[in-house]
Design an enzyme around this catalytic site. Structure first.
Site, PDB file in Angstrom:
ATOM      1  N   ARG A 191       0.807  -1.224   0.000  1.00  0.00           N
ATOM      2  CA  ARG A 191       0.000   0.000   0.000  1.00  0.00           C
ATOM      3  C   ARG A 191       0.838   1.270   0.000  1.00  0.00           C
ATOM      4  O   ARG A 191       0.591   2.190  -0.770  1.00  0.00           O
ATOM      5  CB  ARG A 191      -0.906   0.049   1.242  1.00  0.00           C
ATOM      6  CG  ARG A 191      -2.216  -0.647   1.077  1.00  0.00           C
ATOM      7  CD  ARG A 191      -2.660  -1.180   2.412  1.00  0.00           C
ATOM      8  NE  ARG A 191      -1.759  -2.256   2.774  1.00  0.00           N
ATOM      9  CZ  ARG A 191      -1.934  -3.512   2.399  1.00  0.00           C
ATOM     10  NH1 ARG A 191      -2.990  -3.859   1.716  1.00  0.00           N
ATOM     11  NH2 ARG A 191      -1.069  -4.448   2.722  1.00  0.00           N
ATOM     12  N   THR A 192       1.807   1.330   0.903  1.00  0.00           N
ATOM     13  CA  THR A 192       2.530   2.596   1.063  1.00  0.00           C
ATOM     14  C   THR A 192       3.329   2.912  -0.204  1.00  0.00           C
ATOM     15  O   THR A 192       3.280   4.019  -0.732  1.00  0.00           O
ATOM     16  CB  THR A 192       3.434   2.528   2.311  1.00  0.00           C
ATOM     17  OG1 THR A 192       2.637   2.101   3.415  1.00  0.00           O
ATOM     18  CG2 THR A 192       4.038   3.874   2.633  1.00  0.00           C
TER      19      THR A 192
ATOM     20  N   LYS B 131      26.430  -5.184  -1.558  1.00  0.00           N
ATOM     21  CA  LYS B 131      27.897  -5.066  -1.638  1.00  0.00           C
ATOM     22  C   LYS B 131      28.463  -4.379  -0.405  1.00  0.00           C
ATOM     23  O   LYS B 131      29.651  -4.061  -0.363  1.00  0.00           O
ATOM     24  CB  LYS B 131      28.282  -4.257  -2.879  1.00  0.00           C
ATOM     25  CG  LYS B 131      27.798  -4.834  -4.181  1.00  0.00           C
ATOM     26  CD  LYS B 131      28.267  -3.944  -5.329  1.00  0.00           C
ATOM     27  CE  LYS B 131      27.721  -4.398  -6.664  1.00  0.00           C
ATOM     28  NZ  LYS B 131      27.978  -3.399  -7.707  1.00  0.00           N
TER      29      LYS B 131
ATOM     30  N   HIS C 115       5.111   5.843  11.685  1.00  0.00           N
ATOM     31  CA  HIS C 115       4.622   5.696  10.310  1.00  0.00           C
ATOM     32  C   HIS C 115       3.691   6.891  10.060  1.00  0.00           C
ATOM     33  O   HIS C 115       2.473   6.746   9.976  1.00  0.00           O
ATOM     34  CB  HIS C 115       3.880   4.367  10.184  1.00  0.00           C
ATOM     35  CG  HIS C 115       3.606   3.920   8.783  1.00  0.00           C
ATOM     36  ND1 HIS C 115       3.705   4.749   7.684  1.00  0.00           N
ATOM     37  CD2 HIS C 115       3.209   2.710   8.304  1.00  0.00           C
ATOM     38  CE1 HIS C 115       3.382   4.065   6.594  1.00  0.00           C
ATOM     39  NE2 HIS C 115       3.085   2.832   6.947  1.00  0.00           N
TER      40      HIS C 115
ATOM     41  N   ARG D 292      11.454   3.572   3.641  1.00  0.00           N
ATOM     42  CA  ARG D 292      11.039   2.620   4.688  1.00  0.00           C
ATOM     43  C   ARG D 292      12.259   1.802   5.056  1.00  0.00           C
ATOM     44  O   ARG D 292      12.933   1.240   4.179  1.00  0.00           O
ATOM     45  CB  ARG D 292       9.919   1.713   4.204  1.00  0.00           C
ATOM     46  CG  ARG D 292       9.621   0.592   5.202  1.00  0.00           C
ATOM     47  CD  ARG D 292       8.384  -0.186   4.874  1.00  0.00           C
ATOM     48  NE  ARG D 292       7.182   0.596   5.133  1.00  0.00           N
ATOM     49  CZ  ARG D 292       5.950   0.116   5.017  1.00  0.00           C
ATOM     50  NH1 ARG D 292       5.763  -1.146   4.653  1.00  0.00           N
ATOM     51  NH2 ARG D 292       4.907   0.879   5.255  1.00  0.00           N
TER      52      ARG D 292
HETATM   53  C1  NCD Z   1       1.690  -1.246   8.239  1.00  0.00           C
HETATM   54  C2  NCD Z   1       3.184  -1.057   8.424  1.00  0.00           C
HETATM   55  O1  NCD Z   1       3.973  -1.256   7.502  1.00  0.00           O
HETATM   56  O2  NCD Z   1       3.536  -0.651   9.534  1.00  0.00           O
HETATM   57  N1  NCD Z   1       1.314  -1.399   6.908  1.00  0.00           N
HETATM   58  C3  NCD Z   1       1.041  -0.287   6.157  1.00  0.00           C
HETATM   59  O3  NCD Z   1       1.887   0.527   5.894  1.00  0.00           O
HETATM   60  N2  NCD Z   1      -0.224  -0.112   5.759  1.00  0.00           N
HETATM   61  C4  NCD Z   1       1.092  -2.257   9.125  1.00  0.00           C
HETATM   62  C5  NCD Z   1       1.644  -3.654   9.161  1.00  0.00           C
HETATM   63  O4  NCD Z   1       2.605  -3.993   8.472  1.00  0.00           O
HETATM   64  O5  NCD Z   1       1.085  -4.449   9.913  1.00  0.00           O
END
Ligand code: NCD
Length: 306
Positions: free
Chosen positions: A53-54, A82, A131, A103
């Site tokens: 999703r993100t 590497k 997040h 991320r």
């Molecule tokens: C979440 C995350 O990555 O923290 N997912 C997201 O970004 N929608 C929640 C999860 O991984 O459980």
């Protein structure tokens, strides 16, 4: 405030008015077509933990504004293999783009990246820490489906220890007049630092293991996946696995309000039953869709275009 956010690292960096401003820019993004606003701009996405999703909603947001997207790809195929350091990689990628979405499994990775990138950095999750962009879309969803944020009772259910979406959203809700209820077994309870933060802000919250008992008081259930990948000890994971399951039978037995809305950042495993999907309680797919206008707003704002 407009256009003045440099990077988006933590919800702690945003006060109530700034949060509301992001939500109103997102509303504009959803209401009108802004194609061309970020024409000529390049977003680099670096995801060193799994994401659907993100990553995709950031890419979609950028494309809908006429910008372009470079994806760093799988870390197994990258220079990290590497032995390249995160700071070197950030410095290099910064030369190829106008904004970075990162991320990373380390808490604080996005803050470090923002210091060296010389470009806006947006935190798409740093370990179990924060997040923030998920929080903006969560608040956007709450306001859309409930008509307000103030005055609501929000029950967090599941992995409140490692769930970064929980940590960010609880911090943000502390800027509103909300009652927060943390429902988890002791092994998955909210971290002490978060409770301390809420105490210092004078925010009321409750902790319980008994979802059944608190359910009739909730306006929102914010259900979360148990973050298996963050457990140092797999025996501990086995002990809490399947601790809660939210389904239609539970809502009926416990006497949930008709107006109750169920959110989940997704992905779900077994904590949220598909028998809720077609009921008015479920707003989690709409929540995921709201990632696009909210991320359009954040991209436009960090690039000084909103
Ligand atoms: C979440 C995350 O990555 O923290 N997912 C997201 O970004 N929608 C929640 C999860 O991984 O459980």
């Amino acid at each position: 405030m407009a256009g003045s956010i440099g990077s988006v690292i933590s919800v702690r960096d945003f006060d109530r008015d700034q949060i509301l401003h992001v939500l109103s820019v997102a509303e504009r993004m959803e209401a009108e077509d802004h194609f061309g606003l970020l024409q000529g701009k390049v977003l680099a996405t670096i995801f060193l933990e799994p994401s659907t999703r993100t990553r995709l909603s950031f890419a979609s947001a950028m494309m809908r504004l006429g910008g372009q997207v470079l994806d760093f790809g799988d870390s197994e195929q990258s220079s990290f293999k590497k032995g390249e350091s995160l700071s070197d990689a950030i410095r290099v990628v910064a030369g190829y783009c106008d904004v970075i979405v990162l991320r990373h499994p380390w808490e604080g990775a996005a803050r470090l990246a923002a210091r060296i990138a010389g470009r806006p950095v947006i935190n798409a999750g740093d370990g179990a820490n924060q997040h923030p962009t998920q929080t903006f879309l969560d608040l956007y969803t709450i306001r859309k489906v409930c008509g307000r944020i103030d005055g609501l009772t929000v029950g967090f259910v599941g992995d409140l220890k490692y769930g970064r979406t929980v940590h960010s959203l609880a911090t943000a809700l502390a800027r509103f007049d909300c009652r927060q209820v943390f429902v988890a077994p002791p092994l998955l309870a909210v971290p002490d630092e978060l409770r301390q933060e809420l105490d210092e802000a004078g925010v009321g919250y409750e902790q319980t293991e008994d979802l059944h008992a608190v359910l009739p008081t909730l306006d929102i259930i914010y259900c979360t996946r148990i973050q298996e990948e963050r457990f140092a000890d797999s025996v501990e994971y086995e002990r809490v696995k399947g601790a809660y399951r939210v389904d239609l039978a539970l809502l009926r037995e416990a006497g949930a309000r008709d107006e109750l809305r169920i959110m989940h950042p997704l992905p779900r495993v077994d904590e949220l039953s598909a028998d809720l999907d077609d009921t008015p309680f479920a707003v989690y797919f709409e929540q995921a869709r709201n990632g696009v206008p909210v991320r359009q707003a954040l991209l436009a704002m960090v690039l000084g275009q909103a």
